[in-house]
Structures are given as structure tokens and as C-alpha cells.
Design a protein around this motif. Sequence first.
Motif, short mmCIF file in Angstrom:
data_model
loop_
_atom_site.label_atom_id
_atom_site.label_comp_id
_atom_site.label_asym_id
_atom_site.label_seq_id
_atom_site.Cartn_x
_atom_site.Cartn_y
_atom_site.Cartn_z
N GLN A 19 -7.13 10.00 5.48
CA GLN A 19 -8.32 9.37 6.05
C GLN A 19 -8.03 7.93 6.44
N SER A 20 -7.16 7.26 5.70
CA SER A 20 -6.80 5.88 6.02
C SER A 20 -6.06 5.80 7.35
N ALA A 21 -5.26 6.80 7.65
CA ALA A 21 -4.53 6.82 8.92
C ALA A 21 -5.48 6.90 10.11
N PHE A 22 -6.61 7.58 9.93
CA PHE A 22 -7.55 7.74 11.03
C PHE A 22 -8.62 6.66 11.08
N THR A 23 -9.04 6.17 9.93
CA THR A 23 -10.16 5.22 9.91
C THR A 23 -9.73 3.78 9.70
N GLY A 24 -8.58 3.58 9.10
CA GLY A 24 -8.12 2.22 8.79
C GLY A 24 -8.71 1.67 7.51
N PHE A 25 -9.56 2.43 6.83
CA PHE A 25 -10.18 2.00 5.58
C PHE A 25 -9.33 2.46 4.41
N CYS A 26 -8.88 1.51 3.58
CA CYS A 26 -8.07 1.83 2.42
C CYS A 26 -8.54 0.98 1.23
N PRO A 27 -9.13 1.60 0.22
CA PRO A 27 -9.60 0.85 -0.94
C PRO A 27 -8.48 0.07 -1.63
N ALA A 28 -7.29 0.63 -1.70
CA ALA A 28 -6.17 -0.08 -2.33
C ALA A 28 -5.84 -1.36 -1.57
N ALA A 29 -5.91 -1.32 -0.25
CA ALA A 29 -5.62 -2.51 0.56
C ALA A 29 -6.66 -3.60 0.31
N ILE A 30 -7.91 -3.21 0.12
CA ILE A 30 -8.96 -4.18 -0.16
C ILE A 30 -8.69 -4.89 -1.49
N VAL A 31 -8.32 -4.11 -2.50
CA VAL A 31 -8.02 -4.69 -3.81
C VAL A 31 -6.80 -5.59 -3.73
N MET A 32 -5.77 -5.14 -3.04
CA MET A 32 -4.55 -5.94 -2.93
C MET A 32 -4.78 -7.23 -2.15
N VAL B 219 0.84 -1.20 0.00
CA VAL B 219 0.00 0.00 0.00
C VAL B 219 0.87 1.25 0.00
N THR B 220 1.92 1.26 0.81
CA THR B 220 2.82 2.41 0.86
C THR B 220 3.52 2.61 -0.48
N ALA B 221 3.99 1.53 -1.08
CA ALA B 221 4.65 1.62 -2.39
C ALA B 221 3.69 2.12 -3.46
N PHE B 222 2.46 1.62 -3.44
CA PHE B 222 1.46 2.05 -4.41
C PHE B 222 1.14 3.54 -4.25
N ALA B 223 1.00 4.00 -3.02
CA ALA B 223 0.70 5.41 -2.77
C ALA B 223 1.85 6.29 -3.27
N GLY B 224 3.08 5.88 -2.98
CA GLY B 224 4.23 6.64 -3.46
C GLY B 224 4.29 6.69 -4.98
N PHE B 225 4.03 5.54 -5.61
CA PHE B 225 4.01 5.49 -7.07
C PHE B 225 2.93 6.42 -7.64
#
Length: 71
Positions: A42-55, A7-13
Motif C-alpha cells: 500500500q505504501s508503494a501506491f499511496t506513499g503513506f508509511c507509518p514507519a516513515a512518519i515515526v522515523m 524504511v527499507t532496512a526496517f521492513a526487511g528486519f
Amino acid sequence: MSLERSVTAFAGFMVLLSLVLTYWVHPLFVWLTAFVGANLLQSAFTGFCPAAIVMRKMGIRSDREQAAATR
């Protein structure tokens, strides 16, 4: 690679890609940078990340799942 690192790598990309697109294609691509930043915040506060769900659906496991598999 773990889910968290993916997720971190994808966000940076995506940030770098949006900056390239902003510079060479159209200035309004800066909104993609803003969207990625807002999603990270928002992911830092809620824990919800659409990219993480897909991955996760792609089979990428979290650090915890990888550690449990090696026991």
C-alpha cells in the motif's frame, strides 16, 4: 542513513523477525509477515508509511533533505 533506506532496512528486519518468531514461537506470527508485506504494497501506491512518519519524528532525514543540507 536516509529515511528511504531506513524504511527499507526496517521492513526487511521486520520480515526476518516475523519469520523467526513464526518458526520458534508460534505459527500465527506469519500474520506479522503478511502485515508488513501489505503495508509495503500500500505504501508503494499511496506513499503513506507509518514507519516513515515515526522515523521522521526521530530526526532521520530523506535523501532530498540530506542533499540540500550539503549544498
